[in-house]
Write a protein that holds these residues in place. Structure first.
Motif, PDB file in Angstrom:
ATOM      1  N   ALA A 133       0.953  -1.312  -0.208  1.00 45.05           N
ATOM      2  CA  ALA A 133       0.314   0.198   0.526  1.00 45.05           C
ATOM      3  C   ALA A 133       1.058   1.360   0.171  1.00 45.05           C
ATOM      4  O   ALA A 133       1.911   1.704   0.674  1.00 45.05           O
ATOM      5  CB  ALA A 133      -0.846   0.390   1.264  1.00 45.05           C
ATOM      6  N   GLN A 134       0.773   2.146  -1.008  1.00 44.92           N
ATOM      7  CA  GLN A 134       1.978   3.573  -1.043  1.00 44.92           C
ATOM      8  C   GLN A 134       0.375   4.559  -1.524  1.00 44.92           C
ATOM      9  O   GLN A 134      -0.753   4.446  -2.133  1.00 44.92           O
ATOM     10  CB  GLN A 134       2.291   3.330  -2.489  1.00 44.92           C
ATOM     11  CG  GLN A 134       3.243   2.205  -2.112  1.00 44.92           C
ATOM     12  CD  GLN A 134       4.342   2.316  -1.076  1.00 44.92           C
ATOM     13  OE1 GLN A 134       4.697   3.835  -0.137  1.00 44.92           O
ATOM     14  NE2 GLN A 134       5.301   1.437  -0.486  1.00 44.92           N
ATOM     15  N   ALA A 135       1.265   5.597  -1.227  1.00 46.63           N
ATOM     16  CA  ALA A 135      -0.085   6.833  -1.458  1.00 46.63           C
ATOM     17  C   ALA A 135       1.251   8.205  -1.392  1.00 46.63           C
ATOM     18  O   ALA A 135       2.471   7.519  -1.496  1.00 46.63           O
ATOM     19  CB  ALA A 135      -1.149   6.886   0.220  1.00 46.63           C
ATOM     20  N   ILE A 175      -3.317   0.258  -4.063  1.00 47.30           N
ATOM     21  CA  ILE A 175      -3.328  -0.970  -2.632  1.00 47.30           C
ATOM     22  C   ILE A 175      -2.987  -2.086  -3.863  1.00 47.30           C
ATOM     23  O   ILE A 175      -4.425  -2.106  -4.591  1.00 47.30           O
ATOM     24  CB  ILE A 175      -4.835  -0.599  -1.296  1.00 47.30           C
ATOM     25  CG1 ILE A 175      -4.130   0.257  -0.763  1.00 47.30           C
ATOM     26  CG2 ILE A 175      -4.645  -2.041  -1.167  1.00 47.30           C
ATOM     27  CD1 ILE A 175      -5.673   0.444  -0.096  1.00 47.30           C
ATOM     28  N   SER A 176      -2.678  -3.019  -3.883  1.00 49.40           N
ATOM     29  CA  SER A 176      -1.946  -4.683  -4.950  1.00 49.40           C
ATOM     30  C   SER A 176      -2.667  -5.247  -3.503  1.00 49.40           C
ATOM     31  O   SER A 176      -2.352  -5.588  -2.350  1.00 49.40           O
ATOM     32  CB  SER A 176      -1.262  -4.714  -5.134  1.00 49.40           C
ATOM     33  OG  SER A 176       0.034  -4.373  -4.327  1.00 49.40           O
ATOM     34  N   TRP A 230      -9.585   0.643 -11.234  1.00 46.09           N
ATOM     35  CA  TRP A 230      -8.900  -0.549 -11.288  1.00 46.09           C
ATOM     36  C   TRP A 230      -7.733  -0.671 -12.804  1.00 46.09           C
ATOM     37  O   TRP A 230      -8.396  -0.096 -13.642  1.00 46.09           O
ATOM     38  CB  TRP A 230      -9.439  -1.808 -11.078  1.00 46.09           C
ATOM     39  CG  TRP A 230      -9.919  -2.005 -10.048  1.00 46.09           C
ATOM     40  CD1 TRP A 230     -11.461  -1.663  -9.682  1.00 46.09           C
ATOM     41  CD2 TRP A 230      -9.381  -3.168  -8.652  1.00 46.09           C
ATOM     42  NE1 TRP A 230     -11.971  -1.783  -8.204  1.00 46.09           N
ATOM     43  CE2 TRP A 230     -10.403  -2.725  -7.918  1.00 46.09           C
ATOM     44  CE3 TRP A 230      -8.710  -3.639  -8.465  1.00 46.09           C
ATOM     45  CZ2 TRP A 230     -10.616  -3.770  -6.679  1.00 46.09           C
ATOM     46  CZ3 TRP A 230      -8.932  -4.202  -7.336  1.00 46.09           C
ATOM     47  CH2 TRP A 230      -9.503  -3.827  -6.385  1.00 46.09           C
ATOM     48  N   ASN A 231      -6.670  -1.224 -12.176  1.00 40.55           N
ATOM     49  CA  ASN A 231      -5.370  -1.344 -13.579  1.00 40.55           C
ATOM     50  C   ASN A 231      -4.508  -2.730 -12.921  1.00 40.55           C
ATOM     51  O   ASN A 231      -3.421  -2.087 -12.150  1.00 40.55           O
ATOM     52  CB  ASN A 231      -4.774   0.096 -13.464  1.00 40.55           C
ATOM     53  CG  ASN A 231      -3.898   0.055 -14.743  1.00 40.55           C
ATOM     54  OD1 ASN A 231      -4.247  -1.127 -15.288  1.00 40.55           O
ATOM     55  ND2 ASN A 231      -2.629   1.482 -14.620  1.00 40.55           N
ATOM     56  N   ASN A 232      -4.867  -3.342 -13.516  1.00 41.79           N
ATOM     57  CA  ASN A 232      -3.821  -4.766 -13.516  1.00 41.79           C
ATOM     58  C   ASN A 232      -4.239  -5.338 -12.093  1.00 41.79           C
ATOM     59  O   ASN A 232      -2.926  -5.940 -11.874  1.00 41.79           O
ATOM     60  CB  ASN A 232      -2.489  -4.537 -14.032  1.00 41.79           C
ATOM     61  CG  ASN A 232      -2.044  -4.373 -15.395  1.00 41.79           C
ATOM     62  OD1 ASN A 232      -3.222  -4.677 -16.439  1.00 41.79           O
ATOM     63  ND2 ASN A 232      -1.182  -3.103 -15.328  1.00 41.79           N
ATOM     64  N   GLY A 233      -4.877  -5.337 -12.009  1.00 42.48           N
ATOM     65  CA  GLY A 233      -5.095  -5.852 -10.074  1.00 42.48           C
ATOM     66  C   GLY A 233      -5.146  -4.547  -8.945  1.00 42.48           C
ATOM     67  O   GLY A 233      -4.792  -5.083  -8.604  1.00 42.48           O
TER      68      GLY A 233
END
Length: 640
Positions: free
Chosen positions: A98-100, A111-112, A157-160
């Motif tokens: 998770a990055q912001a 968030i992945s 959403w982008n590639n999960g």
């Protein structure tokens, strides 16, 4: 720590609260040490101190302390299902990345590692740290951040990988290094903590920093008409003291203080009878009487409020007993000034001579009397000062009450201590007796006002009973001024009548009349009147219907209220402007103790009346000066 269940998004227009409805269970894990020993009764006492908001159309803060006793060797399996359901409803820890990143006025969170079934679906996002991003009613699904007046959050959403873009809050006071957020879909939820990168925009200085909650509420209003300075007194205790001093000084000009001014003028018109040292001692004694009475009255109000009573300034005149005592006192003062009786003919000689032999004590008691009759009035600068005082620690609040007293006593103190001011008073002479008898009429006018106020509490029967008792009392004091056999005969008859009437109709004075049956002359709702009675939630209901609302917080014992009602609020031009702008007129009658009105006043940063407020959708309420200015009100109405 509390194991919080996943909250719900409670929409309020385009914004939202995060919270719970109906029943909610908040589990708190406890660790029991090996050395634990149950109490003698075999119970485990668990203490809880909590505070919360209960919200519907408005939010009401509440708090409480509780104790739960759990059998140390008993079974709690009966509640097992509730705890299991709460555990399932709580967010699980997310282990993915998770990055912001901060970019201008936007915070982008990526968030992945989310569940595969979530991919491509709109999620509910609950930022955990308050006042960092705008709490919108629902994040929109979009591939770009749209800039609208509502500043919506967006997600994609982008590639999960789920990405949410949040607009930074105008209320932001921190630049956090982490951004905790709960993501939810149907009954599933995950708690993720994103690491923040990028440069946060500069923090705007908070206008309410360091201010008590009640004062901050006061600053959330716009003030129009001579009291703008009074609204800013909340900025500091020093400014509040200055405003209280000015308010007390102006209080000398209010109609409710006129009878007391008469006593002071008569006392100092005899300046030739006493030395300069005596004058100064009387000035100090009067000031002490005023200041100590203000402090005592403020301490009583704060103490009763701390015990749970919803009270505000002037609360003592919401008591029929206090009104009856004051009416009796001013009747006696009026009769004495008119020459119906002399103190020496009624009281023993030693007591009657106390005023002459102890002018300092007399001055002190005059100060106490001044506060008793002047305190219900609210002068300019007083309203915000008193509203701010109730939010302060005890010693600071009492300092504001003391400053009010110093302001009220200041003119008398100047006359006593500054010879030049004292020389402005006329020399003693025959005019004093005429002036003394004339001043009986303001005293008796005060009695009329007090009986009128009592009529709003005890009804017509209560007011009539008090008038009958005051008439008998007047007969008694007149008879005591007689001499010889006639004094004995008339005094005996007067005492007998007074005792009989006190037992027969005295309870009517103290009995609170039914407000619905009695009908308040202040609350509005009379046939043909444009005014309606204020009630909790009525302002919000009218605003929801598209109507601006003007609220008059008033009371029968408030002379300033009556003046404004007969002048500005009774003006045909003002009423025509109200009609042309479709303004709903509400009157909140505080003559009787009403906790709901007290809460409404506190929300405006006030603790006394008069208070005049104009509400309209999308704007903060406009609070006008205590002395309501016609042009200021019409100018505000013209902007609707």
């Amino acid at each position: 720590e509390i194991v919080w269940p996943t909250p719900r998004r409670l929409a309020i227009g385009n914004l939202a609260n995060f919270g719970y409805e109906d029943t909610v269970l908040l589990p708190v894990p406890l660790t029991i040490g090996k050395a634990f020993k149950p109490s003698a009764n075999g119970m485990l006492d668990i203490g809880l101190a909590a505070n919360w908001l209960v919200c519907r159309q408005e939010c009401i803060p509440q708090e409480g302390s509780f104790v739960l006793q759990v059998p140390a060797k008993g079974s709690t399996a009966a509640q097992g299902a509730d705890f299991e359901a709460s555990s399932k409803a709580s967010p699980q820890v997310h282990t993915g990345d998770a990055q912001a990143k901060v970019n201008g006025e936007t915070l982008t969170v990526s968030i992945s590692g989310l569940p595969a079934g979530w991919n491509g679906r709109a999620l509910q996002a609950f930022p955990e740290t308050p006042n960092v991003v705008e709490p919108v009613s629902a994040p929109q699904t979009s591939d770009a951040l749209t800039t609208t007046a509502q500043k919506p959050s967006t997600q994609e959403w982008n590639n999960g990988v789920w990405t949410g873009r949040f607009v930074l809050s105008a209320q932001r006071e921190t630049a956090p290094k982490i951004f905790p957020v709960v993501l939810a879909l149907d009954t599933q939820s995950l708690h993720s903590v994103a690491t923040v990168s990028g440069t946060w925009p500069a923090l705007a200085s908070s206008p309410n920093a360091g201010i008590a909650p009640a004062a901050a509420s006061a600053q959330a209003t716009t003030v129009i008409g001579g009291s703008s300075g009074s609204n800013t007194v909340s900025a500091s205790w020093g400014m509040a003291l200055l405003a209280a001093l000015l308010g007390g000084l102006i209080l000398n000009l209010m109609p409710c203080v006129l009878p007391v001014l008469a006593i002071k003028v008569l006392a100092f018109s005899r300046h030739g009878e006493h030395s300069r040292a005596s004058h100064r001692a009387q000035g100090i004694a009067y000031t002490l009487g005023v200041v100590l009475s203000f402090v005592a009255l403020g301490a009583l109000m704060l103490g009763l409020r701390a015990s749970g009573e919803q009270l505000g300034w002037g609360f003592h005149l919401q008591s029929p007993a206090v009104l009856a005592v004051l009416a009796t006192l001013f009747t006696l003062l009026g009769l004495n000034l008119a020459g119906v009786f002399e103190i020496g003919s009624v009281l023993p000689h030693r007591v009657a001579c106390m005023q002459a032999r102890h002018p300092v004590i007399d001055a002190f008691l005059s100060g106490v009397l001044a506060v008793a009759i002047a305190s219900p009035c609210t002068a300019p600068f007083m309203g915000a000062s008193l509203g701010y005082a109730i939010s302060l620690p005890g010693y600071q609040a009492l300092g504001i009450f003391a400053a009010l007293g110093v302001g009220l006593a200041l003119p008398f103190l100047l006359v006593a201590w500054v010879p030049t001011v004292g020389k402005w008073l006329p020399r003693p002479g025959a005019w004093m007796d005429t002036f003394r008898r004339f001043m009986a009429f303001p005293m008796l006018a005060t009695v009329v006002w007090l009986v009128w106020v009592l009529g709003h509490l005890s009804g017509v029967d209560g007011a009539g009973a008090l008038l009958a008792l005051l008439l008998c009392l007047s007969l008694l004091v007149w008879s005591l001024n007689l001499t010889g056999r006639s004094r004995t005969v008339f005094a005996t008859i007067s005492v007998a009548i007074l005792l009989v009437l006190t037992g027969a109709i005295g309870p009517l004075v103290l009995k609170m009349d039914d407000p619905v049956a009695g009908g308040s002359l202040l609350a509005g709702g009379q046939s043909g009147s444009p005014w309606q009675a204020w009630a909790p939630g009525k302002v919000e209901a009218e605003l929801a219907a598209g109507h601006p609302v003007f609220v008059d917080f008033t009371a029968a014992w408030c002379i300033t209220c009556q003046y404004n009602k007969k002048t500005t609020l009774g003006s045909a031009d003002v009423l025509a402007d109200m009609r042309s702008h479709n303004v709903t007129l509400l009157r909140a009658d505080w003559t009787r103790r009403d906790p709901a009105i007290t809460v409404a006043l506190e929300a405006l940063g006030r603790s006394g009346v008069p208070v005049y407020v104009l509400h309209q959708n999308g704007k903060p309420p406009v609070v006008f000066s205590e002395i309501l200015d016609k042009q200021a009100l019409r100018s505000a109405l013209a902007t609707l």
